[in-house]
Design an enzyme around this catalytic site. Structure first.
Site, mmCIF file in Angstrom:
data_model
loop_
_atom_site.group_PDB
_atom_site.id
_atom_site.type_symbol
_atom_site.label_atom_id
_atom_site.label_comp_id
_atom_site.label_asym_id
_atom_site.label_seq_id
_atom_site.Cartn_x
_atom_site.Cartn_y
_atom_site.Cartn_z
ATOM 1 N N GLU A 281 -9.047 4.359 -0.468
ATOM 2 C CA GLU A 281 -7.625 4.476 -0.188
ATOM 3 C C GLU A 281 -7.405 5.394 1.025
ATOM 4 O O GLU A 281 -8.113 6.384 1.200
ATOM 5 C CB GLU A 281 -6.933 5.060 -1.418
ATOM 6 C CG GLU A 281 -5.424 5.202 -1.310
ATOM 7 C CD GLU A 281 -4.813 5.793 -2.569
ATOM 8 O OE1 GLU A 281 -3.630 5.515 -2.823
ATOM 9 O OE2 GLU A 281 -5.512 6.536 -3.306
ATOM 10 N N LYS B 252 0.142 -1.494 -3.193
ATOM 11 C CA LYS B 252 -0.012 -0.718 -4.428
ATOM 12 C C LYS B 252 1.256 -0.775 -5.274
ATOM 13 O O LYS B 252 2.348 -0.447 -4.808
ATOM 14 C CB LYS B 252 -0.350 0.724 -4.056
ATOM 15 C CG LYS B 252 -0.674 1.638 -5.227
ATOM 16 C CD LYS B 252 -1.009 3.031 -4.695
ATOM 17 C CE LYS B 252 -1.368 4.004 -5.791
ATOM 18 N NZ LYS B 252 -1.632 5.352 -5.236
ATOM 19 N N CYS C 20 -6.186 2.882 -6.593
ATOM 20 C CA CYS C 20 -6.143 4.218 -7.174
ATOM 21 C C CYS C 20 -5.350 4.319 -8.484
ATOM 22 O O CYS C 20 -5.830 3.942 -9.543
ATOM 23 C CB CYS C 20 -5.638 5.215 -6.130
ATOM 24 S SG CYS C 20 -6.054 6.942 -6.520
#
Length: 265
Positions: free
Chosen positions: A40, A110, A151
């Protein structure tokens, strides 16, 4: 298919970070990787004042990794970057996947944003500057169906079940910058759980070490098989580790222990 996880200590110098990422991709290609996964925010992790200007999916960030994928003849998942968002105040946290010809094969924004307050340890409100994505994404890479995440998504099992069931994913990827204080207790446990419960390979590339201002990432990038066995794990330094994905083994596990087929909800 051979996969590589590239572990970086991205800091506040974008040019230096991209050089390092490029060198790790070369190492991955030299090790025979078909797919390399970067962490990330691979291009910048530092003070908010220095964050690069948000770019579209065909900007300089994309061009750099498209060229690397084409030059090395390898699939590249370029971690994530600050994509130009829906308004002037917010970006997207976006992963791009490039094929062996350097063509953009998939884009994932995300979905779950890291809004956490732990007194005395961390105060982080990702949603103040990042807009959430809305769509799960699966892309086919050399015959394997690969589900994308970033993440904090890792803490939301419903996303991965949807990738595995509706998206028919066989591999789940997790570029991350997982914090030290949670990573040391939760990172491997959650990754192995996502592998076991969805009977998928999991490929997780993390940031490692200190990043200004006052942030430390856990690292321990790894590849896990559908039985929950860790096939490869990076040491606590910048570098690359590789492992082989065997879709025949995945099929055998799903046949012998058909938990996905037996689900009732």
């Amino acid at each position: 298919m051979r996969v590589a996880v590239c572990q970086l200590n991205t800091r506040d110098n974008r040019a230096t970070n991209l050089v390092t990422a490029g060198e790790l991709l070369k190492q991955a290609a030299a090790a025979g990787a078909d797919l390399a996964v970067l962490p990330e925010y691979v291009d910048y992790l530092g003070p908010a004042a220095g964050v690069p200007k948000p770019e579209p999916v065909d900007g300089e960030f994309a061009a750099f990794f498209a060229t690397a994928a084409r030059t090395l003849g390898m699939w590249v998942l370029a971690g994530s970057f600050h994509e130009a968002g829906p308004d002037a105040e917010r970006t997207y946290n976006t992963s791009l996947v490039f094929d062996r010809d350097g063509e953009l094969a998939a884009t994932y924004r995300k979905i779950h944003l890291y809004d956490v307050e732990i007194p005395g340890r961390v105060s982080y409100q990702e949603s103040k500057t990042v807009a959430p994505g809305t769509e799960p994404v699966v892309v086919e890479i050399d015959g394997a169906r690969v589900g994308l995440s970033i993440c904090y998504d890792l803490r939301f099992p419903e996303l991965y079940r949807r990738l595995a069931v509706e998206g028919r994913a066989e591999v789940l990827v997790v570029p991350a910058a997982f914090m030290m204080h949670t990573g040391r207790d939760h990172w491997e446990v959650l990754l192995r759980a996502r592998a076991i419960e969805n009977q998928c390979y999991v490929v997780a590339a993390g940031q490692i070490g200190d990043h200004d201002p006052g942030r430390t990432c856990f690292g321990r990038s790894m590849v896990i098989d559908p039985w929950g066995t860790v096939l490869a794990q990076a040491p606590d330094t910048t570098g690359v580790v590789v492992a082989d994905i065997d879709l025949d083994r995945l099929a055998t596990i799903r046949q012998e222990l058909p938990s996905l087929a037996n689900r009732r909800l």
